[in-house]
Design a protein around this motif. Sequence first.
Motif, short mmCIF file in Angstrom:
data_model
loop_
_atom_site.label_atom_id
_atom_site.label_comp_id
_atom_site.label_asym_id
_atom_site.label_seq_id
_atom_site.Cartn_x
_atom_site.Cartn_y
_atom_site.Cartn_z
N ALA A 185 0.83 -1.21 0.00
CA ALA A 185 0.00 0.00 0.00
C ALA A 185 0.86 1.25 0.00
N ARG A 186 1.91 1.26 0.80
CA ARG A 186 2.78 2.45 0.87
C ARG A 186 3.55 2.65 -0.42
N ASP A 187 3.99 1.55 -1.05
CA ASP A 187 4.68 1.66 -2.33
C ASP A 187 3.74 2.20 -3.41
N GLU A 188 2.50 1.72 -3.41
CA GLU A 188 1.52 2.21 -4.38
C GLU A 188 1.28 3.71 -4.21
N ARG A 189 1.12 4.11 -2.99
CA ARG A 189 0.87 5.54 -2.72
C ARG A 189 2.00 6.40 -3.24
N ALA A 190 3.24 6.02 -2.95
CA ALA A 190 4.40 6.80 -3.39
C ALA A 190 4.44 6.89 -4.91
N ALA A 191 4.16 5.77 -5.59
CA ALA A 191 4.17 5.78 -7.06
C ALA A 191 3.03 6.62 -7.60
N SER B 90 6.35 12.48 -8.51
CA SER B 90 7.51 13.28 -8.12
C SER B 90 7.14 14.42 -7.18
N ALA B 91 5.89 14.92 -7.26
CA ALA B 91 5.51 16.06 -6.43
C ALA B 91 5.46 15.70 -4.95
N TYR B 92 4.95 14.49 -4.66
CA TYR B 92 4.79 14.10 -3.26
C TYR B 92 5.40 12.74 -2.95
N GLY B 93 5.52 11.87 -3.95
CA GLY B 93 5.96 10.51 -3.70
C GLY B 93 7.34 10.39 -3.08
N GLY B 94 8.22 11.37 -3.34
CA GLY B 94 9.56 11.32 -2.79
C GLY B 94 9.69 11.93 -1.41
N LYS B 95 8.58 12.41 -0.84
CA LYS B 95 8.63 13.01 0.49
C LYS B 95 8.87 11.92 1.55
N PRO B 96 9.37 12.30 2.72
CA PRO B 96 9.55 11.32 3.79
C PRO B 96 8.23 10.64 4.13
N ARG B 97 8.31 9.37 4.51
CA ARG B 97 7.10 8.61 4.80
C ARG B 97 6.25 9.28 5.87
N GLU B 98 6.88 9.87 6.88
CA GLU B 98 6.12 10.49 7.96
C GLU B 98 5.25 11.63 7.43
N MET B 99 5.78 12.38 6.45
CA MET B 99 5.00 13.46 5.86
C MET B 99 3.86 12.90 5.03
N LEU B 100 4.15 11.89 4.22
CA LEU B 100 3.10 11.29 3.40
C LEU B 100 1.98 10.72 4.27
N ASP B 101 2.35 10.08 5.38
CA ASP B 101 1.34 9.50 6.26
C ASP B 101 0.40 10.56 6.81
#
Length: 310
Positions: A232-238, A242-253
Motif C-alpha cells: 500500500a505504501r509503495d503504491e501511494r508513493a508511485a 515526483s511532487a509528493y511521492g519522494g517526500k519522507p514517509r512520515e510526511m506522506l502518512d
Amino acid sequence: MDRIIFGAAAIPEPERAWLAAAERLPISSIWQGGHVLPPGPSGEAVTRLALLTAWTERVRVGTAVLMLPLYHPVIAAKQLADLDSRSGGRVSVGVGVGGEFPREFDAVGVPLSERGARTDEAIEVLRKLWRGGPATHKGRFWEFADTELRPVAPGAGRQGGPPVIVSGRKAPAMRRAALLGDGWMPYLMSPGAYARSVTAIREEAAAAGRDLDGFEWMMYLYCSVRADGDRARDERAAFLGSAYGGKPREMLDRISPAGTPEEVAASLQAYVDAGVRHFVIAPAAGADTLGIVRLAAEEVLPRLTAGALT
C-alpha cells in the motif's frame, strides 16, 4: 453529524462494472472531477458526472471537483440541474478554483487572477437559478434579468438545487466555504491542518452571522489500503509521483494514509477527531482500486468512532 460515512472516487475513470460493484459496498457516495484541458487524456467533470448519474442507482454522486471559474454559470446551472433531476436528487457539486493548468484558463478567456472572484459569483448565480422562478442577477462578470431555469424533470431534483461543497486548502477557500458553501472538502491536508480549517470556517461564518447547521465536514483523501501494508505504501508513493511521492514517509502518512486496515483506521481516526464526518476515499494506486475501496468500507470504516460535533 455523529455518524461517519464513506464515499469513493471513481479513479481513473467512471466504469459501469466498477460503479455497480462499488454500489454494493457500504459507501454513501461516489465522486469524480476533471479539467477542461488536462495535460493527458482524462475526462471533464460534467461529462464524468453524467456517467455517474447514468450508471448508479443508489449512491449520492458528485464532482470532486468542478473547476467552476472555467464555466459560464448559467450553462453549468442548467447541466447540473438536469443531472440532479434525472438522478432523483442525488447530485452534489464539489467546486474549486483550479489554476494548476494556466493554459486552460487562457483558452477559455478567463484571467487566472479572477478565478476566485468568478467562483464566488458563479455560486451565487447557481443558487439564484436553482431556486425556481424568474431570477435576476447583476454582478461583476455576469448579468441577466427575469431568467428562469427549468430542469428537464421538474420536481425530481433536490429543492433549491444540489448542495455546493467547497474544496481547496487555503484561507480563501475556507472563507468561501464559510460564506457560500454547504460543506468543506479539502485534499492533501493533515488532521492538524483540518482541525485548524474547521476553526477558521466556523469563525468566519459566525462573524458573518451564518448558521452552519447541516454543513458537511468532508475530506477528499488519497490513500491505499491493502492486507500488505508495504504494498500500500509503495503504491501511494508511485501514485503521488515526483511532487509528493519522494517526500519522507512520515510526511506522506500525514496527508495520504496508506497501510493495512488497522494502520489506515488509526490515521483516519485522527481526521475524525479533527472534525471529518464524510470521507471520500480516492484510491492512490494504479490497479485494483476497487479493492482499496472495499477494504476501506468493510474493514476501516467499522473501526472509526465519532462523538457529536460541537
